[in-house]
Design a protein around this motif. Structure first.
Motif, PDB file in Angstrom:
ATOM      1  N   THR A   1       0.831  -1.210   0.000  1.00  0.00           N
ATOM      2  CA  THR A   1       0.000   0.000   0.000  1.00  0.00           C
ATOM      3  C   THR A   1       0.861   1.253   0.000  1.00  0.00           C
ATOM      4  N   THR A   2       1.432   1.541  -1.135  1.00  0.00           N
ATOM      5  CA  THR A   2       2.249   2.745  -1.255  1.00  0.00           C
ATOM      6  C   THR A   2       1.759   3.567  -2.428  1.00  0.00           C
ATOM      7  N   THR A   3       1.828   4.865  -2.297  1.00  0.00           N
ATOM      8  CA  THR A   3       1.422   5.749  -3.390  1.00  0.00           C
ATOM      9  C   THR A   3       2.621   6.239  -4.187  1.00  0.00           C
ATOM     10  N   THR A   4       3.833   5.837  -3.757  1.00  0.00           N
ATOM     11  CA  THR A   4       5.031   6.215  -4.504  1.00  0.00           C
ATOM     12  C   THR A   4       5.473   5.038  -5.358  1.00  0.00           C
ATOM     13  N   SER A   5       6.194   5.328  -6.407  1.00  0.00           N
ATOM     14  CA  SER A   5       6.559   4.287  -7.368  1.00  0.00           C
ATOM     15  C   SER A   5       7.852   3.567  -7.023  1.00  0.00           C
ATOM     16  N   GLY A   6       8.626   4.105  -6.089  1.00  0.00           N
ATOM     17  CA  GLY A   6       9.916   3.486  -5.834  1.00  0.00           C
ATOM     18  C   GLY A   6      10.341   3.551  -4.382  1.00  0.00           C
ATOM     19  N   LEU A   7      11.475   2.930  -4.125  1.00  0.00           N
ATOM     20  CA  LEU A   7      12.090   2.956  -2.796  1.00  0.00           C
ATOM     21  C   LEU A   7      13.219   3.972  -2.869  1.00  0.00           C
ATOM     22  N   GLU A   8      12.915   5.186  -2.485  1.00  0.00           N
ATOM     23  CA  GLU A   8      13.784   6.318  -2.810  1.00  0.00           C
ATOM     24  C   GLU A   8      14.831   6.626  -1.754  1.00  0.00           C
ATOM     25  N   TYR A   9      14.810   5.924  -0.615  1.00  0.00           N
ATOM     26  CA  TYR A   9      15.684   6.300   0.485  1.00  0.00           C
ATOM     27  C   TYR A   9      16.413   5.092   1.072  1.00  0.00           C
ATOM     28  N   GLN A  10      17.488   5.418   1.791  1.00  0.00           N
ATOM     29  CA  GLN A  10      18.202   4.453   2.621  1.00  0.00           C
ATOM     30  C   GLN A  10      18.458   5.107   3.975  1.00  0.00           C
ATOM     31  N   ALA A  11      18.804   4.314   4.952  1.00  0.00           N
ATOM     32  CA  ALA A  11      19.233   4.876   6.230  1.00  0.00           C
ATOM     33  C   ALA A  11      20.599   5.528   6.038  1.00  0.00           C
ATOM     34  N   SER A  12      20.867   6.570   6.810  1.00  0.00           N
ATOM     35  CA  SER A  12      22.128   7.307   6.654  1.00  0.00           C
ATOM     36  C   SER A  12      23.336   6.490   7.084  1.00  0.00           C
ATOM     37  N   ASP A  13      23.109   5.486   7.922  1.00  0.00           N
ATOM     38  CA  ASP A  13      24.175   4.621   8.427  1.00  0.00           C
ATOM     39  C   ASP A  13      23.697   3.172   8.357  1.00  0.00           C
ATOM     40  N   PRO A  14      24.541   2.213   8.752  1.00  0.00           N
ATOM     41  CA  PRO A  14      24.142   0.806   8.605  1.00  0.00           C
ATOM     42  C   PRO A  14      22.823   0.473   9.297  1.00  0.00           C
ATOM     43  N   LEU A  15      21.999  -0.300   8.606  1.00  0.00           N
ATOM     44  CA  LEU A  15      20.725  -0.729   9.186  1.00  0.00           C
ATOM     45  C   LEU A  15      20.922  -1.639  10.391  1.00  0.00           C
ATOM     46  N   SER A  16      22.110  -2.193  10.539  1.00  0.00           N
ATOM     47  CA  SER A  16      22.382  -3.004  11.732  1.00  0.00           C
ATOM     48  C   SER A  16      22.226  -2.179  13.002  1.00  0.00           C
ATOM     49  N   ASN A  17      22.294  -0.850  12.884  1.00  0.00           N
ATOM     50  CA  ASN A  17      22.064   0.004  14.054  1.00  0.00           C
ATOM     51  C   ASN A  17      20.648  -0.144  14.582  1.00  0.00           C
ATOM     52  N   VAL A  18      19.689  -0.334  13.685  1.00  0.00           N
ATOM     53  CA  VAL A  18      18.306  -0.581  14.115  1.00  0.00           C
ATOM     54  C   VAL A  18      18.216  -1.890  14.884  1.00  0.00           C
ATOM     55  N   ILE A  19      18.904  -2.904  14.363  1.00  0.00           N
ATOM     56  CA  ILE A  19      18.878  -4.217  15.022  1.00  0.00           C
ATOM     57  C   ILE A  19      19.562  -4.136  16.386  1.00  0.00           C
ATOM     58  N   LYS A  20      20.691  -3.436  16.456  1.00  0.00           N
ATOM     59  CA  LYS A  20      21.386  -3.286  17.738  1.00  0.00           C
ATOM     60  C   LYS A  20      20.511  -2.574  18.759  1.00  0.00           C
ATOM     61  N   TYR A  21      19.760  -1.585  18.294  1.00  0.00           N
ATOM     62  CA  TYR A  21      18.848  -0.848  19.170  1.00  0.00           C
ATOM     63  C   TYR A  21      17.775  -1.778  19.730  1.00  0.00           C
ATOM     64  N   LEU A  22      17.149  -2.576  18.863  1.00  0.00           N
ATOM     65  CA  LEU A  22      16.127  -3.512  19.315  1.00  0.00           C
ATOM     66  C   LEU A  22      16.730  -4.627  20.168  1.00  0.00           C
ATOM     67  N   GLU A  23      17.940  -5.028  19.832  1.00  0.00           N
ATOM     68  CA  GLU A  23      18.626  -6.055  20.618  1.00  0.00           C
ATOM     69  C   GLU A  23      18.900  -5.544  22.027  1.00  0.00           C
ATOM     70  N   THR A  24      19.299  -4.281  22.150  1.00  0.00           N
ATOM     71  CA  THR A  24      19.568  -3.700  23.464  1.00  0.00           C
ATOM     72  C   THR A  24      18.323  -3.684  24.334  1.00  0.00           C
ATOM     73  N   LEU A  25      17.162  -3.375  23.720  1.00  0.00           N
ATOM     74  CA  LEU A  25      15.910  -3.384  24.474  1.00  0.00           C
ATOM     75  C   LEU A  25      15.596  -4.773  25.019  1.00  0.00           C
ATOM     76  N   ASN A  26      16.055  -5.779  24.289  1.00  0.00           N
ATOM     77  CA  ASN A  26      15.681  -7.164  24.619  1.00  0.00           C
ATOM     78  C   ASN A  26      16.873  -8.053  24.971  1.00  0.00           C
ATOM     79  N   LYS A  27      18.017  -7.427  25.311  1.00  0.00           N
ATOM     80  CA  LYS A  27      19.257  -8.200  25.398  1.00  0.00           C
ATOM     81  C   LYS A  27      19.198  -9.326  26.427  1.00  0.00           C
TER      82      LYS A  27
END
Length: 440
Positions: A178-204
């Motif tokens: 369900t997207t109104t845009t035609s493409g995936l126009e962005y990336q995270a500014s730094d490694p996406l593993s940072n998101v995983i590390k953040y969630l891992e810290t919450l649940n370490k």
């Protein structure tokens, strides 16, 4: 966490156990954490994140996203997680005033998921159940060239060739992007593993690694899980946050197996090889296409079903091209030497972009075909003998058990956003059901 406390016959008690520490499992855990529930996450491998996996060079000067990478701003949950880690969104360099072309004719291509919906939606009054998607396309799209391009696009986007895909299920799946845009126009500014590390810290304290679940047995008070390490855990409720294909390889007690098995076995794994090449100059942004200078953003290889190329450079970042080899071709290349894979990829680049494409200064390859726990592609797909709406049954709690994965999401299936939303939904619905059972 070490495994010294995971000895044979040890039994632990939890409100909820989550199987799988990918984005879906970690997102479900975040909900449970916020609700103050006791929970454990059992992860089969040595790391969290599933197919979100960043690799940084030894000198830390460069990193590659080995799995998931691209987003748009409508993917609000993954964007929120990116921002919670202190990162921002960076626009892809090639998305402005650039084109997607086919490999042979260099013709301009405008395709997205809505084109699949439109194609199948236009075939009215016909039941697609148990029909492979390629048969439907063969019957209703007479122009061979158009059919080839669409089939290759589908195989690239799903990492499954159309001859294995249930046409009705495919129609359902693309309607949920369900997207109104035609493409995936962005990336995270730094490694996406940072998101995983953040969630891992919450649940370490809750995550137990290298604990693949082998058996799930229903009991009077919940479920008992046995791992391949012979550890045993008891829980009142269970979230299976793994791909349906991975879940189908777990042994369930008969009452659960009888209910879930037909739905789990409706899925087949995709297969994908991802190769990213780094260049000194972005030579693909000034090409002669039909006697005009054009910037190439992507290529769909109609002659190589499931293969596509895209400009994966970030604005003001390195010049990069990423080649995705999906479906049967990825399976075919699974067991050949890495030099053969590199040669195949290099040939695909050169045939469209010329010999400049041969002079890359670095590259990285990641493969998912043989993973027993992550699945082989972006997500599992319902095969043509499967139940077309299997996702609906799997994502709703039954006897205090529920499944969560990107395949099952109401919105953005096969994307990171779908995994996050699926995990959140599973946890919230399960807690609702548990509360109802207590008050009854």
């Amino acid at each position: 966490m070490g495994n010294s406390d995971m000895m044979e016959n040890q039994v632990s008690e939890y409100d909820v156990i989550i199987v799988g520490a990918g984005l879906a499992g970690l997102s479900a855990a975040k909900v449970l954490h916020e609700e103050g529930k006791s929970y454990m996450i059992l992860e089969a491998t040595e790391r969290p994140g599933g197919k979100v996996y960043s690799k940084t060079s030894e000198d830390t000067s460069r990193y590659f996203e080995l799995g998931a990478q691209f987003i748009n701003k409508e993917m609000i949950e993954i964007v929120k997680l990116i921002e919670e880690t202190g990162m921002t969104l960076t626009r892809n360099e090639g998305t402005q005033n650039s084109i997607v072309i086919s490999d042979k004719s260099k013709e301009l291509i405008n395709l997205d998921f809505s084109d699949i919906t439109d194609t199948l939606g236009a075939i009215s009054g016909e039941h697609f159940d148990s029909k492979p998607l390629d048969q439907v396309l063969e019957k209703h799209i007479s122009q061979k060239r158009k059919r080839q391009i669409l089939k290759s696009f589908i195989a690239a986007e799903t990492t499954v060739n159309s001859r294995y895909i249930n046409a009705e299920a495919m129609k359902n799946l693309v309607s949920r992007v369900t997207t109104t845009t035609s493409g995936l126009e962005y990336q995270a500014s730094d490694p996406l593993s940072n998101v995983i590390k953040y969630l891992e810290t919450l649940n370490k304290d809750a995550i137990h690694y290298l604990e693949p679940v082998a058996k799930v047995k229903e009991t009077k008070s919940g479920y008992t899980l046995k791992t391949k390490n012979k550890a045993k855990h008891h829980t009142k409720a269970l979230i299976m946050a793994v791909p349906p294909t991975a879940a189908s390889r777990i042994t369930f007690s008969s009452t659960i197996a009888d209910h879930y098995r037909p739905y789990l076995e409706s899925y087949t794994d995709g297969a994908v090889i991802k190769m990213t090449f780094v260049y000194d100059t972005p030579f693909w942004r000034e090409r002669d296409i039909k006697d005009k200078k054009k910037s190439i953003y992507g290529v769909i290889y109609s002659a190589h079903e499931g293969v596509n190329l895209m400009d994966s450079s970030k604005e003001s970042g390195e010049n990069r091209l990423t080649l995705f080899i999906g479906g049967d071709k990825a399976k075919e290349l699974a067991d050949v030497p890495i030099e053969v894979k590199e040669f195949y990829a290099r040939e695909r680049l050169i045939e469209v972009l010329g010999e400049d494409a041969e002079h890359y200064k670095d590259y990285e390859i990641s493969e998912w075909q043989h993973s027993p726990y992550y699945g082989g592609g972006y997500g599992a797909i319902i095969h043509h003998h499967g139940i077309p709406d299997a996702n609906k049954t799997l994502r709703e709690p039954h006897r205090n058990m529920v499944f969560a994965s990107t395949e099952l999401a109401f919105d953005f299936p096969l994307f990171m956003e779908g995994a996050v939303r699926s995990g959140q939904y599973a946890a919230k619905r399960l807690l609702e059901k548990m509360s109802e059972n207590v008050t009854e």
